[in-house]
Design a protein around this motif. Structure first.
Motif, PDB file in Angstrom:
ATOM      1  N   LEU A 129       0.757  -0.973   0.109  1.00 35.38           N
ATOM      2  CA  LEU A 129      -0.100   0.070   0.017  1.00 35.38           C
ATOM      3  C   LEU A 129       0.786   1.138   0.190  1.00 35.38           C
ATOM      4  O   LEU A 129       1.815   1.264   0.748  1.00 35.38           O
ATOM      5  CB  LEU A 129      -0.788   0.259   1.303  1.00 35.38           C
ATOM      6  CG  LEU A 129      -2.341  -0.649   1.311  1.00 35.38           C
ATOM      7  CD1 LEU A 129      -3.045  -0.486   2.767  1.00 35.38           C
ATOM      8  CD2 LEU A 129      -3.154  -0.464   0.038  1.00 35.38           C
ATOM      9  N   HIS A 130       0.554   1.981  -0.721  1.00 30.25           N
ATOM     10  CA  HIS A 130       1.429   3.440  -0.934  1.00 30.25           C
ATOM     11  C   HIS A 130       0.385   4.504  -1.647  1.00 30.25           C
ATOM     12  O   HIS A 130      -0.636   4.414  -2.054  1.00 30.25           O
ATOM     13  CB  HIS A 130       2.474   3.196  -1.880  1.00 30.25           C
ATOM     14  CG  HIS A 130       2.353   2.890  -3.177  1.00 30.25           C
ATOM     15  ND1 HIS A 130       1.979   1.546  -3.775  1.00 30.25           N
ATOM     16  CD2 HIS A 130       2.095   3.665  -4.321  1.00 30.25           C
ATOM     17  CE1 HIS A 130       1.537   1.522  -5.024  1.00 30.25           C
ATOM     18  NE2 HIS A 130       1.745   2.972  -5.562  1.00 30.25           N
ATOM     19  N   GLN A 131       1.009   5.739  -1.380  1.00 27.40           N
ATOM     20  CA  GLN A 131       0.162   6.895  -2.318  1.00 27.40           C
ATOM     21  C   GLN A 131       1.475   7.329  -3.598  1.00 27.40           C
ATOM     22  O   GLN A 131       2.515   7.223  -3.284  1.00 27.40           O
ATOM     23  CB  GLN A 131       0.225   8.078  -1.427  1.00 27.40           C
ATOM     24  CG  GLN A 131      -0.668   7.945  -0.413  1.00 27.40           C
ATOM     25  CD  GLN A 131      -0.702   9.145   0.459  1.00 27.40           C
ATOM     26  OE1 GLN A 131       0.092   9.501   0.961  1.00 27.40           O
ATOM     27  NE2 GLN A 131      -1.743   9.974   0.559  1.00 27.40           N
ATOM     28  N   ASP A 132       0.779   7.573  -4.627  1.00 22.96           N
ATOM     29  CA  ASP A 132       1.685   8.273  -5.396  1.00 22.96           C
ATOM     30  C   ASP A 132       1.617   9.667  -5.558  1.00 22.96           C
ATOM     31  O   ASP A 132       0.749  10.644  -5.785  1.00 22.96           O
ATOM     32  CB  ASP A 132       1.142   7.894  -6.968  1.00 22.96           C
ATOM     33  CG  ASP A 132       1.166   6.465  -7.229  1.00 22.96           C
ATOM     34  OD1 ASP A 132       1.610   5.633  -6.422  1.00 22.96           O
ATOM     35  OD2 ASP A 132       1.083   6.034  -8.466  1.00 22.96           O
ATOM     36  N   ARG A 133       2.764  10.402  -4.829  1.00 27.41           N
ATOM     37  CA  ARG A 133       2.850  11.697  -4.870  1.00 27.41           C
ATOM     38  C   ARG A 133       4.138  12.290  -5.064  1.00 27.41           C
ATOM     39  O   ARG A 133       4.514  13.486  -4.498  1.00 27.41           O
ATOM     40  CB  ARG A 133       2.617  12.099  -3.147  1.00 27.41           C
ATOM     41  CG  ARG A 133       3.414  11.256  -1.913  1.00 27.41           C
ATOM     42  CD  ARG A 133       2.731  11.417  -0.680  1.00 27.41           C
ATOM     43  NE  ARG A 133       2.375  12.895  -0.359  1.00 27.41           N
ATOM     44  CZ  ARG A 133       1.450  13.345   0.416  1.00 27.41           C
ATOM     45  NH1 ARG A 133       0.834  12.824   0.998  1.00 27.41           N
ATOM     46  NH2 ARG A 133       1.266  14.739   0.433  1.00 27.41           N
ATOM     47  N   TYR A 185      -4.549   5.631  -0.832  1.00 27.60           N
ATOM     48  CA  TYR A 185      -3.891   4.324  -0.693  1.00 27.60           C
ATOM     49  C   TYR A 185      -4.095   3.263  -1.670  1.00 27.60           C
ATOM     50  O   TYR A 185      -5.150   2.824  -1.698  1.00 27.60           O
ATOM     51  CB  TYR A 185      -3.740   3.864   0.845  1.00 27.60           C
ATOM     52  CG  TYR A 185      -2.753   5.038   1.622  1.00 27.60           C
ATOM     53  CD1 TYR A 185      -1.429   4.696   1.697  1.00 27.60           C
ATOM     54  CD2 TYR A 185      -3.073   6.164   2.250  1.00 27.60           C
ATOM     55  CE1 TYR A 185      -0.484   5.521   2.362  1.00 27.60           C
ATOM     56  CE2 TYR A 185      -2.233   6.942   2.837  1.00 27.60           C
ATOM     57  CZ  TYR A 185      -1.080   6.774   3.122  1.00 27.60           C
ATOM     58  OH  TYR A 185      -0.211   7.535   3.652  1.00 27.60           O
ATOM     59  N   HIS A 186      -3.029   2.662  -2.282  1.00 27.77           N
ATOM     60  CA  HIS A 186      -3.436   1.592  -3.102  1.00 27.77           C
ATOM     61  C   HIS A 186      -2.149   0.628  -3.310  1.00 27.77           C
ATOM     62  O   HIS A 186      -1.304   1.012  -2.802  1.00 27.77           O
ATOM     63  CB  HIS A 186      -3.832   2.240  -4.597  1.00 27.77           C
ATOM     64  CG  HIS A 186      -2.770   2.808  -5.125  1.00 27.77           C
ATOM     65  ND1 HIS A 186      -2.765   4.064  -4.785  1.00 27.77           N
ATOM     66  CD2 HIS A 186      -1.834   2.739  -6.093  1.00 27.77           C
ATOM     67  CE1 HIS A 186      -1.732   4.555  -5.750  1.00 27.77           C
ATOM     68  NE2 HIS A 186      -1.152   3.638  -6.204  1.00 27.77           N
ATOM     69  N   GLY A 187      -2.405  -0.545  -3.716  1.00 22.90           N
ATOM     70  CA  GLY A 187      -1.438  -1.704  -3.891  1.00 22.90           C
ATOM     71  C   GLY A 187      -1.908  -2.712  -4.638  1.00 22.90           C
ATOM     72  O   GLY A 187      -3.124  -2.688  -5.227  1.00 22.90           O
ATOM     73  N   PHE A 208       0.280   6.095 -16.852  1.00 20.94           N
ATOM     74  CA  PHE A 208       0.550   7.066 -17.430  1.00 20.94           C
ATOM     75  C   PHE A 208       0.489   8.523 -16.631  1.00 20.94           C
ATOM     76  O   PHE A 208      -0.374   8.394 -15.586  1.00 20.94           O
ATOM     77  CB  PHE A 208      -0.438   7.199 -18.501  1.00 20.94           C
ATOM     78  CG  PHE A 208      -0.176   6.163 -19.651  1.00 20.94           C
ATOM     79  CD1 PHE A 208       0.884   6.440 -20.435  1.00 20.94           C
ATOM     80  CD2 PHE A 208      -1.097   5.104 -19.446  1.00 20.94           C
ATOM     81  CE1 PHE A 208       0.911   5.678 -21.656  1.00 20.94           C
ATOM     82  CE2 PHE A 208      -0.689   4.245 -20.461  1.00 20.94           C
ATOM     83  CZ  PHE A 208       0.350   4.381 -21.509  1.00 20.94           C
ATOM     84  N   ARG A 209       1.629   9.279 -16.391  1.00 21.54           N
ATOM     85  CA  ARG A 209       1.623  10.144 -15.382  1.00 21.54           C
ATOM     86  C   ARG A 209       2.201  11.623 -16.117  1.00 21.54           C
ATOM     87  O   ARG A 209       2.856  11.612 -16.911  1.00 21.54           O
ATOM     88  CB  ARG A 209       2.648  10.033 -14.355  1.00 21.54           C
ATOM     89  CG  ARG A 209       2.238   8.504 -13.500  1.00 21.54           C
ATOM     90  CD  ARG A 209       3.361   7.976 -13.234  1.00 21.54           C
ATOM     91  NE  ARG A 209       3.213   6.452 -12.614  1.00 21.54           N
ATOM     92  CZ  ARG A 209       2.692   6.321 -11.366  1.00 21.54           C
ATOM     93  NH1 ARG A 209       3.036   7.327 -10.511  1.00 21.54           N
ATOM     94  NH2 ARG A 209       2.559   5.109 -10.968  1.00 21.54           N
ATOM     95  N   THR A 210       1.571  12.627 -15.351  1.00 21.70           N
ATOM     96  CA  THR A 210       2.327  14.051 -15.569  1.00 21.70           C
ATOM     97  C   THR A 210       3.186  14.229 -14.477  1.00 21.70           C
ATOM     98  O   THR A 210       2.861  14.268 -13.275  1.00 21.70           O
ATOM     99  CB  THR A 210       1.194  15.101 -15.690  1.00 21.70           C
ATOM    100  OG1 THR A 210       0.378  14.743 -16.626  1.00 21.70           O
ATOM    101  CG2 THR A 210       1.821  16.435 -16.146  1.00 21.70           C
TER     102      THR A 210
HETATM  103 FE    FE Z   1       0.802   3.753  -7.304  1.00 27.11          FE
END
Ligand code: FE
Ligand code: MD3
Length: 212
Positions: A129-133, A185-187, A208-210
């Protein structure tokens, strides 16, 4: 009931800002997998080290101007592949087009991804589990594409200790995560030994990210 028309699996809202587009990438699945194979010839998958010194069970590579990397110093976006010292392969136009179309379908117009992280899961691999930040502009969504073996995606809350829900992600599913869902939070739960006709025992996920 058998899933006769996977292309028509509903657009499911997981939470405000999180939209599952079931089977959205199926029309281009083979093309995406061919591109991944080709990318891995110049930017091989590798198991990065976490800042805590552990080897990640998920293998990763990137395409685009920037790529997500991890090492003893932390997580960040880098214009060069730490494995080869060369820039990441360019974002394939058909990759970017798919992400932009999916984002628009979910209500985010003009999404222009600069980075695409490619995750590869073998049986037993998982993502805690993590956040994409690590992205500077949190107003932009993240678009994820699942290919190959099914995964049990863990969908938590806004706090690390919120009990996650389990959501199945199938080959061809696309999920757009933006707005109020962006910092959830996701994983991914440990990948079960299983096989898919196009990928064998592997699962791939594109995000896909900016970055800026
Ligand atoms: Fe992620
Ligand atoms: C929700 N990847 O690369 S995709 C990741 O299946 C990552 O490989 C997973 O989490 C995978 O960071 C999950 C779904 C996903 C991706 C990004 C999100 C869900 C997200 C960002 C914010 C909220």
């Amino acid at each position: 009931m058998p899933d006769l028309f996977p292309d028509d699996r509903e657009h499911l809202s997981l939470d405000p800002g999180a939209v599952l587009l079931g089977g959205f990438a199926l029309p281009v699945d083979r093309t995406l997998l061919e591109v991944i194979t080709h990318v891995a010839e110049t930017a091989p998958f590798c198991h990065l080290e976490t800042p805590g010194g552990r080897r990640m069970s998920v293998a990763m590579t990137n395409v685009g101007r920037l790529g997500w990397v991890s090492d003893r110093h932390g997580y960040r976006y880098s214009p060069v592949d730490p494995l080869t010292g060369r820039p990441w392969p360019a974002m394939p136009p058909n990759f970017a087009a798919l992400a932009t179309k999916a984002a628009a379908t979910a209500g985010f117009s003009n999404f222009a991804p600069e980075a695409c992280l490619i995750n590869r899961y073998a049986s037993g691999a998982k993502l805690s589990l993590h956040q994409d930040r690590d992205e500077r502009n949190l107003d932009q969504p993240i678009v994820s594409v699942s290919l190959g073996v099914d995964a049990r995606f863990l969908w938590g809350g806004q706090g690390r200790t919120d009990r996650p829900r389990r959501v199945a992600l199938h080959h061809g599913d696309v999920v757009v995560w933006g707005g109020p869902a962006r910092l959830t939070y996701h994983g991914v739960d440990t990948l079960v030994e299983s096989s898919h006709p196009l990928t064998g025992t592997l699962r791939y996920n594109l995000t896909f990210r900016t970055a800026n």
